[in-house]
Design an enzyme around this catalytic site. Structure first.
Site, short mmCIF file in Angstrom:
data_model
loop_
_atom_site.label_atom_id
_atom_site.label_comp_id
_atom_site.label_asym_id
_atom_site.label_seq_id
_atom_site.Cartn_x
_atom_site.Cartn_y
_atom_site.Cartn_z
N GLU A 1 0.85 -1.20 0.00
CA GLU A 1 0.00 0.00 0.00
C GLU A 1 0.88 1.24 0.00
O GLU A 1 0.91 2.01 0.94
CB GLU A 1 -0.95 -0.04 1.20
CG GLU A 1 -1.93 -1.21 1.09
CD GLU A 1 -2.63 -1.58 2.40
OE1 GLU A 1 -3.34 -2.59 2.42
OE2 GLU A 1 -2.45 -0.86 3.40
N GLU B 1 -7.94 4.90 4.72
CA GLU B 1 -7.70 4.12 3.51
C GLU B 1 -7.71 5.04 2.30
O GLU B 1 -8.68 5.74 2.07
CB GLU B 1 -8.80 3.06 3.34
CG GLU B 1 -8.94 2.09 4.50
CD GLU B 1 -8.10 0.83 4.29
OE1 GLU B 1 -7.34 0.77 3.31
OE2 GLU B 1 -8.21 -0.09 5.14
ZN LIG Z 1 -3.69 -1.99 4.64
#
Ligand SMILES: [Zn+2]
Length: 1032
Positions: free
Chosen positions: A747, A926
Site C-alpha cells: 500500500e 484508507e
Molecule cells: Zn492496509
C-alpha cells in the site's frame, strides 16, 4: 342469488364477461353454487371480493365427476385466469387452485375414463399457473404429479399439440432441484433428449421448451452424470453445431442458447468437462464463437461459450518449483503454532493441483505431485540460496548507480541495455542527446529528493536478497505529471477477446513459444537471452517484485509474482524492469497468479510505468499506462496450501498491454507509485533541512526490525516561545496526534499520504505553524520496513500481517508493533493518550479516500453485551474528523467511511488503540489505489499529488477539529463535538463490493448476466475469499 356477490367487484376488469362465465357455471352446478354462496356471504367482509367466486369454481371443480363438466369448468377457469391478469391468478393460487388441479390430474389418470383432452386441458392450465406459484414444484411432487406428467409425455412423443403444454409444466417442475433429481431418476434426461431435435425448417416451440426443461434438469449433478454416461455431451455439441450452421439468419438464438446452457450445466461436473474435452468441445465452441463474434446480437452465445471453455480449460499448476517465496529468511525463533511453522511442516503433495471439486467423487490421485524441497528446510539456513546468487562482493557493495557507472551497471546481467548504447542513439531520437547522459535534476523539482543522498541511504538498507542495484525511478525520483489521468474506460468485449487468446493456447499449441526469460528460482537469474527477440526483465532491487517471466507468444508474456517471504501467497504488489523492447510494438503482459476475486483494474485502474529515457528528457515520472486491461479468473489452479485448505480455487489474471516509445529504453512497471524504505530515509533526511529554530523535529529509532533495519519515530511540534513556565506548561499540555503508515508494504499510497503530512507539518505556512503550536505529532512513517524493502505485499519477514498482531505483539517477531504499542501504552499510562490516532493504509478495491473508525454502538461482535444498542449512549466525537475531511479534502468520501468493529479486525492498530488505550478517535485511513468517483477528482485516477494533498489536508482537518471545539481539554472537546455532530448519527455499514455489476463474468463459475431465460437465476452467490476481505 349470486349476482350480489359479483356486483361487489366492480373493479375487476371484463366484469360482464366474468358474469357470463359464472352464469354458465351456475347452470351446470346450480345447487352447489347456491350453497356455497350462502356460506360465504356471512364472511363477506373478510373475504377478498373475487375470491368467493374463485372458491366456488374450485369447489365445483373438485366435486365434478363428469369429464365434460370438468372440461367446461376448466374452460371457464382458463378464460378467467387469462383475462384477470396477475391479480386473479394470485387469488387462484392462494385459494389452493394449484392443488386442485394436481388432484384432478391424479383423478384423471386413475378414476375418470382416460381422457386425453382433460389431461391436455389441465396441463395447459398448470402451464399458466406454474410460473405464478412459488410452491408449484413442491405441490407437484407431493401430489405425485411429476410421474403423471412424465408418463403422459412418454405416451405422446409424436403429438406436438399435447407435448407442448406438458413440457411447459415439466419446465416449471424442474426449477425445483429435488424435482429435477426425481425426474432424472425416472428418465427425464433421456426423454427430453428425444424431443430436442436437430435443425429443421419447420420449427415449433417444442425444442426450446424441452431445452429449458433439460437445462434445469441438468443442474442436478446426478443428472449431469446421467447425461455424460449417455453420451449426450457429444449430442449437445453436434446439435449446437447443426443449429449454428443452419440458423443463418439467427432467428433461433434462444434454442442455440438453450443448448449451451445444457452444456454449461453438464460441465459443472468433472466427468462432464472430460467428456467435453474428449468430444473436442474446445475447438467446436472456439470456432463457432469466433464466427458469432461479428454479430453483436449473438453475444449471449459467445459469452456462454466462453464461460464453458474457461471452465473446461485443463487446470495447470503454476510453473514454479514451490509457491513459497523464492527468498529464504530464517526467523530467529519460529513459534510452534505460528503460520511459518505450519508452512514448513507441510508434507509434499498437499499442494496437488486438483480439478475443482464438484461432486463427491474421490478425486483421482494426481500423478503430478509437486516436489517440495524439504531438504531445503532441514536445518539449512538458506546458504544454498546465497551461493546460487551473484555474491555481494562480486557485485560490489558499492552502488553502481553513480553516473559514470551507469553503462556498466548491468555487467553481471549479460548484455547491457540502454546504457551500452550511450552515444549511439537511434536516428529517430532527438539530436544531440545520448552523447552525455544527464540525470534529470529532480532535486530542483522535488524538494525532498536527492539522487546522491538516495544512493547513500540505500547503502544502509538491508534486504534479504542483498540487493546491490538501485532502480532508476527511485534514483531519479518521481515528479507528478501535470496532465490529468482519467480512469480508463473499458473497451467493450475486452475480457472476452483476451480470454479467447488464452484459449487459443490450447487450440493452437504450436503457436506458443513458452520460453522462460526471467526466473528468480534459477541461480543464474536473470536468464540470459541473446537472440534479442525477447524482453529482458529484472526485479532485483529494493521493493522489486517479479518472480518469473515466460514468453508465451512473440509479444506476450506471462508474469508470476513472488509470495511474501515466509508465506506461500499474499502477492499483489509488483515492481519490475523491462528492457530490450521494440519501439511501437504492443506487448501483452499477464500477471497470472493474482489472488483476489476482483480488481479495480476492471473499473478504470491502470498500472504505472516509468521510462528512463523520458526521465532523461526531463520528465521523470510514473505515468498511468496500459490498454486492454482486465482481470479475470484463469486456468491456473491454486494450491490448497495458499487458500487455507480450500481446494479447487483458481488464480486470476491481470492483463494489460503496453507499448514503448523509445529505443534502448529501460522501463519499469509497478502496481502503484513505488515508495521504498530508502526513499523514506532520504525524505526524513531532507526534512531535517527544513527545520527552523521555531520547529521541534526529532528523529528517534523506535526499534530495529527483524531484517536489521531501523524503524524511525518522528516527533514534530513547535519549540516553546520561551522558557517561561507558561510556555513550557503549554508545550507539555499539547494534545498528541499519533500517526503511522505502511504496515502493509504493497500500500505504497499510504507512504505518499504520509509524505504529504510530514512535509506539510514541516512547512512554513501559517497553518503549519498553528498545527505545531497546537499539537505534538508522533509519527511512525513505516511500520513494516522489511516488507517494503523485500517487495512483500502484506506481511513482514515473520510471514504475518503485522496489522493483525496488535493484541499481543511478539517483541522479537513483531518488533515495530511491539514498540509502537508500548509507546502508546506508556502515553496512556501517563495520561497522555493521543487525541487522534490514525494508521494510513491503501485500499485496492474501492475508490476515494475514507476512514474506518470505532463505534461502540455499531460494533457488531459486542452486541451481546447487556445494554441494548438503542439505549447505549455513545459519544460521537469519532465522527467529527471524517466529517471535516469530507468537507475539505476532495478525494475524501464520508459515505465510504465505516465505524463498525468487526471481529476479524480486533487485532488491528485502530481497534486495539481504541479499546486498550481508550483513544476514541482511532482510525484507519484508507486511500484508493485507483481513483475517485466523487468530488473534484471524480473520474480521475489518483496520483502522488492528490495523495500528498490528502496528507496535508489531514493536518488541516486536525486544526479545524481544534477550532470547532475551541478547547484543548479532552473532555470538553468530546462533549461539544457530540452536540455539533450529533445530527449525523446513522449506522455506517459499508458493502464489501461497491462497484456496479460487471458486464463480463470475472469468475467463470458465476452465471453470466444474460441468463434471464432461466427462472431460478440467482445473482452471484460467490463467497468472497479471505484475502478479499482484507483491508485495514
Ligand atoms: Zn492496509
Amino acid at each position: 342469488m349470486f349476482i350480489p356477490v359479483l356486483s361487489c367487484v366492480p373493479s375487476v376488469p371484463s366484469n360482464s364477461r366474468v358474469l357470463m362465465l359464472l352464469a354458465q357455471l351456475e347452470k351446470m352446478t346450480g345447487d352447489v353454487m347456491i350453497r356455497d354462496v350462502e356460506t360465504t356471504q356471512g364472511e363477506h367482509e373478510v373475504m377478498s371480493k373475487g375470491s368467493s367466486g374463485m372458491e366456488v369454481i374450485l369447489s365445483s371443480l373438485e366435486s365434478s365427476r363428469d369429464v365434460q363438466t370438468t372440461l367446461n369448468i376448466l374452460n371457464i377457469l382458463t378464460e378467467l385466469l387469462t383475462v384477470g391478469r396477475g391479480r386473479r391468478m394470485g387469488v387462484f393460487v392462494s385459494k389452493g387452485g394449484t392443488g386442485t388441479l394436481f388432484q384432478l390430474l391424479n383423478i384423471a389418470t386413475k378414476e375418470l375414463p382416460s381422457s386425453e383432452e382433460l389431461m391436455l386441458q389441465v396441463h395447459a392450465l398448470l402451464a399458466k399457473v406454474g410460473p405464478k406459484d412459488r410452491k408449484f414444484g413442491v405441490k407437484a411432487r407431493l401430489s405425485g404429479a411429476l410421474n403423471v406428467t412424465m408418463t403422459f409425455i412418454k405416451q405422446n412423443l409424436q403429438n406436438p399439440k399435447v407435448l407442448l403444454p406438458c413440457l411447459q409444466v415439466l419446465r416449471v417442475y424442474c426449477t425445483n432441484s429435488v424435482n429435477a433429481v426425481s425426474l432424472g431418476k425416472n428418465g427425464a434426461v433421456e426423454l427430453l433428449f428425444k424431443i430436442v431435435a436437430p435443425y429443421s425448417k419447420k420449427i415449433s416451440s417444442l425444442p426450446k421448451v424441452a431445452l429449458d426443461a433439460l437445462g434445469s434438469v441438468l443442474k442436478s449433478k446426478t443428472n449431469a452424470r446421467r447425461a455424460v454416461d449417455g453420451g449426450f455431451v457429444l449430442v449437445l455439441l453436434s446439435l449446437y453445431v447443426d443449429w449454428h450452421r443452419n440458423d443463418t439468419r439467427h432467428r433461433h438464438m434462444l434454442i442455440r442458447k438453450g443448448l449451451l446452457v445444457c452444456l454449461r450445466n453438464v460441465i459443472n461436473i468433472k466427468l462432464g468437462r472430460k467428456a467435453f474435452l474428449d468430444a473436442d468441445g474446445m475447438k467446436i465452441l472456439y470456432n463457432t464463437s469466433t464466427e458469432c463474434l461479428p454479430v453483436r446480437t449473438l453475444d449471449p452465445l459467445v459469452n456462454t461459450s466462453s464461460l464453458i471453455m474457461r471452465k473446461c480449460f485443463p487446470k495447470n499448476r503454476l510453473p514454479l518449483p514451490t509457491i513459497r517465496s523464492s527468498f529464504n529468511y530464517q526467523l530467529p525463533h519460529v513459534p510452534a503454532a505460528g503460520p511459518v511453522a505450519q508452512l514448513y511442516s507441510l508434507s509434499p503433495g498437499v499442494d496437488d493441483v486438483v480439478d475443482e471439486s464438484d461432486d463427491n467423487d474421490e478425486t483421482e490421485a494426481d500423478t503430478d505431485t509437486e516436489n517440495e524441497e524439504n531438504e531445503k528446510d532441514d536445518g539449512n539456513t538458506g546458504l544454498d540460496q546465497d551461493l546460487g546468487r551473484v555474491s555481494l562482493e562480486e557485485g560490489g557493495a558499492s552502488i553502481r548507480h553513480i553516473l559514470g557507472e551507469i553503462c556498466a551497471r548491468r555487467g553481471g546481467g549479460g548484455a547491457s541495455t540502454w546504457g551500452s548504447d550511450c552515444g549511439s542513439e537511434g536516428a529517430e531520437d532527438e539530436p544531440g542527446e545520448g552523447a552525455v547522459l544527464e540525470v534529470p535534476d529532480t532535486a530542483l523539482l522535488l524538494p525532498l529528493h536527492d539522487p546522491d543522498l538516495y544512493v547513500e541511504m540505500v547503502k544502509g538498507t538491508k534486504s534479504v536478497p542483498q540487493y546491490a542495484e538501485v532502480a532508476y525511478p527511485d534514483y531519479f525520483g518521481h515528479v507528478a505529471p501535470t496532465f490529468r489521468e482519467p480512469l480508463l474506460e473499458r473497451v467493450y468485449g475486452v475480457q472476452r477477446s483476451k480470454i479467447f487468446q488464452d484459449i487459443e493456447r490450447l487450440i493452437h499449441p504450436n503457436d506458443i513459444v513458452d520460453k522462460v526469460v526471467y526466473d528468480l528460482d534459477v541461480p543464474t537469474c536473470p536468464v540470459i537471452e541473446n537472440n534479442g527477440e525477447s524482453l529482458r526483465f529484472n526485479s532485483q532491487f529494493e521493493s522489486g517484485n517479479l518472480r518469473k517471466a515466460v514468453q508465451v507468444r512473440k509479444h506476450e508474456y506471462d508474469l508470476i509474482l513472488n509470495s511474501d517471504i515466509n508465506t506461500n501467497h499474499y502477492h499483489q504488489w509488483f515492481y519490475f524492469e523491462v528492457s530490450n523492447m521494440r519501439v511501437g510494438t504492443l506487448y501483452r503482459f499477464n500477471i497470472i497468479n493474482c489472488e483476489k476475486s476482483n480488481s479495480q483494474s476492471n473499473y478504470g485502474m491502470q498500472v504505472l510505468m516509468y521510462s528512463v529515457q523520458e526521465a532523461i528528457r526531463g520528465r521523470p515520472c510514473w505515468v498511468r499506462t496500459g490498454s486492454d486491461i482486465c482481470y479475470y479468473k484463469n486456468h491456473f489452479a491454486r494450491s490448497s496450501l495458499s487458500t487455507g485448505g480450500v481446494k479447487g480455487k483458481s488464480y486470476f489474471t491481470l492483463t494489460f498491454s503496453a507499448s514503448f516509445s523509445h529505443k534502448d529504453d529501460v522501463c519499469y512497471f509497478a502496481y502503484h507509485y513505488p515508495y521504498t524504505y530508502s526513499t523514506l530515509k532520504m525524505h526524513l533526511r531532507k526534512l531535517e533541512a527544513l527545520r527552523t529554530p521555531q520547529i521541534y523535529l526529532r528523529q528517534d529509532v523506535l526499534c530495529e526490525t527483524l531484517g536489521g533495519n531501523v524503524c524511525p519515530l518522528i516527533t514534530i511540534t513547535a519549540m516553546p516561545g520561551s522558557s517561561s513556565t507558561d510556555n513550557i506548561y503549554q508545550l507539555r499540555n499539547r494534545p498528541l496526534i499519533f500517526l503511522s503508515a505502511r504496515v502493509h508494504p504493497g500500500e505504497t499510497n499510504a507512504s505518499w499520504v504520509m509524505k504529504g503530512t510530514m512535509e506539510f507539518l514541516m512547512g512554513s505556512s501559517l497553518l503549519a505553524v498553528s498545527l505545531r503550536e497546537a499539537f505534538i505529532f508522533k509519527i511512525v512513517p513505516m511500520l513494516n520496513p522489511d516488507g517494503v524493502i523485500n517487495g512483500n505485499h502484506r506481511c513482514s519477514l515473520s510471514g504475518e500481517d503485522l496489522n493483525r498482531q496488535w493484541q499481543s505483539p511478539h517483541p522479537e517477531l513483531h518488533p515495530t508493533i511491539y514498540h509502537t504499542k508500548n509507546l502508546l501504552q506508556y502515553l496512556a499510562h501517563i495520561q497522555r493518550a493521543p487525541l487522534v490516532f490514525c494508521d494510513y493504509h491503501g485500499h485496492s478495491r474501492k475508490k476515494n479516500v475514507f476512514m474506518y473508525g470505532c463505534s461502540l454502538k455499531e460494533t457488531v461482535w459486542q452486541s451481546n453485551i447487556s445494554a441494548s444498542s438503542t439505549e447505549l449512549q455513545e459519544d460521537l466525537g469519532y465522527r467529527t474528523l471524517p466529517k471535516i475531511l469530507s468537507q475539505i479534502a476532495p478525494a475524501f468520501s464520508l459515505s465510504s467511511c465505516s465505524f463498525v468493529v468487526e471481529r476479524s479486525k480486533e487485532s488491528t492498530a485502530r481497534v486495539v488503540v481504541w479499546r486498550e488505550m481508550g483513544v476514541q478517535r482511532s482510525y484507519t485511513m484508507e486511500s484508493t489505489l485507483c481513483g475517485c468517483d466523487q468530488g473534484k477528482y471524480k473520474s480521475l485516477q489518483i496520483g502522488t499529488r492528490e495523495l500528498e494533498e490528502m496528507g496535508a489536508q489531514f493536518c488541516v482537518a486536525l486544526l479545524r477539529l481544534k477550532r470547532i471545539t475551541g478547547l484543548f481539554n479532552h473532555q470538553h472537546l468530546v462533549d461539544m463535538e457530540t452536540e455539533i455532530m450529533g445530527s449525523i448519527c446513522t449506522t455506517t455499514y459499508v458493502l464489501e463490493e461497491d462497484e456496479p455489476d460487471f458486464l463480463e463474468a470475472v469468475d467463470y463459475s458465476a452465471e453470466s448476466n444474460d441468463d434471464d431465460i432461466e427462472p431460478e437465476n440467482e445473482p452471484g452467490t460467490d463467497v468472497p475469499e479471505n484475502t478479499d476481505q482484507l483491508s485495514d
